[in-house]
Design an enzyme around this catalytic site. Structure first.
Site, PDB file in Angstrom:
ATOM      1  N   LYS A 181     -68.212 -12.217  -1.187  1.00 48.49           N
ATOM      2  CA  LYS A 181     -67.597 -11.079  -0.487  1.00 48.49           C
ATOM      3  C   LYS A 181     -68.691 -10.280   0.218  1.00 48.49           C
ATOM      4  O   LYS A 181     -69.112  -9.214  -0.239  1.00 48.49           O
ATOM      5  CB  LYS A 181     -66.804 -10.206  -1.467  1.00 48.49           C
ATOM      6  CG  LYS A 181     -65.799  -9.282  -0.771  1.00 48.49           C
ATOM      7  CD  LYS A 181     -64.881  -8.629  -1.802  1.00 48.49           C
ATOM      8  CE  LYS A 181     -63.895  -7.669  -1.150  1.00 48.49           C
ATOM      9  NZ  LYS A 181     -62.876  -8.363  -0.339  1.00 48.49           N
TER      10      LYS A 181
ATOM     11  N   ARG B 242     -66.265 -10.076  -9.923  1.00 47.11           N
ATOM     12  CA  ARG B 242     -66.532 -10.701  -8.624  1.00 47.11           C
ATOM     13  C   ARG B 242     -67.767 -10.089  -7.968  1.00 47.11           C
ATOM     14  O   ARG B 242     -68.544 -10.780  -7.301  1.00 47.11           O
ATOM     15  CB  ARG B 242     -65.318 -10.588  -7.715  1.00 47.11           C
ATOM     16  CG  ARG B 242     -65.451 -11.403  -6.427  1.00 47.11           C
ATOM     17  CD  ARG B 242     -64.163 -11.456  -5.648  1.00 47.11           C
ATOM     18  NE  ARG B 242     -63.722 -10.120  -5.238  1.00 47.11           N
ATOM     19  CZ  ARG B 242     -62.570  -9.892  -4.605  1.00 47.11           C
ATOM     20  NH1 ARG B 242     -61.750 -10.893  -4.323  1.00 47.11           N
ATOM     21  NH2 ARG B 242     -62.233  -8.669  -4.250  1.00 47.11           N
TER      22      ARG B 242
END
Length: 285
Positions: free
Chosen positions: A148, A52
């Site tokens: 994120k 990620r």
């Protein structure tokens, strides 16, 4: 005891770590982060968090200054240097230091990479035993919540508003549909026992724990639906819970002051939490 941090290739006591006032993370919130849980001195779901991180970096055109092998080594080294048995590793990557400008600095500007640890007993979680309450609040964040980023002001504001209302956490709502919690994925269990979790899009973060929970639920005979659910569905659910890297699975027992189900942590939620901890603890590296 002072923690040892990793900052741009150096290992430093936290009292000696310094970042430029011109760092774009400070001036523009131009950066991303990841949080990896540590259990028994080992990294939980590291592969998912590493993947990620790379995705977030690609989406923003950031350069991760360490290759995969070196980044894993730094994670292991920071655990060892801080004698961390349980807790988390916070990683923050920014575009680096440059004179303030909305335009990105020239290619080749060194990024800023910081890692630090936080000790926490992640297994003994009182919230997981008693459940938490949530308040439903409007989702006013930017549109790329799948990245994120370190743009966390509105989630902080929502958390404070939820606490002012007597709740532990906020579930954010957009167009009548729940997106996610301030720093976690939102899930409900319907009266028919179906686990419902919002499908992935720009509206929410692709949670690493979320993915594992859905996989585990499916392999243990739980029907899963990945779709958006409404605020009314959440209020009328048989069970509800959140998932995140360092809280694993935590029951939600009240929404806007109204009991979820019988007001106690649900049986399926407790089961999923136990299975998650057992399997991911065994697979930690």
């Amino acid at each position: 005891m002072s923690r040892i941090l990793y900052l741009n290739g150096a290992w430093l006591p936290e009292s000696e770590a310094r970042v430029s006032v011109f760092d774009r993370g400070f001036l523009m919130a131009d950066g991303i982060y990841e949080v990896t849980c540590v259990l028994d001195g080992k990294l939980v779901e590291y592969a998912g968090h590493s993947a990620r991180l790379q995705r977030s970096a690609r989406e923003l055109g950031l350069t991760v200054p360490l290759d995969a092998e070196a980044l894993l080594a730094v994670h292991r080294e920071i655990v060892a240097r801080n004698a961390l048995d349980q807790g988390m590793i916070y990683l923050q990557l920014t575009r680096g230091a440059a004179d303030r400008d909305f335009a990105y600095p020239p290619a080749g500007t060194p990024p800023t990479l910081l890692l630090f640890t936080q000790a926490k007993n992640v297994l003994e979680n009182k919230a997981a035993e008693r459940g938490i309450s949530v308040a439903l609040l409007p989702d006013l964040r930017w549109g790329r919540r799948d990245i994120k980023t370190i743009q966390l002001l509105y989630p902080s504001m929502a958390k404070m508003e939820a606490m002012a209302r007597g709740a532990d956490e906020a579930w954010l709502v957009e167009d009548g549909l729940v997106t996610e919690a301030c720093a976690a994925t939102a899930h409900i269990v319907t009266a028919e026992g179906v686990l419902v979790t919002r499908d992935l899009s720009h509206a929410l973060l692709p949670g690493v724990t979320r993915a594992s929970v859905l996989e585990l639920a499916g392999t243990h005979g739980v029907r899963v639906e990945e779709r958006a659910f409404t605020s009314d569905e959440a209020r009328s659910a048989r069970e509800a819970f959140i998932t995140s890297a360092t809280n694993f699975v935590v029951p939600v027992t009240r929404i806007d002051g109204q009991a979820v189900g019988d007001g106690a942590p649900g049986a399926l939620t407790r089961r999923i939490r136990d299975i998650y901890i057992e399997t991911r603890r065994a697979a930690a590296i």
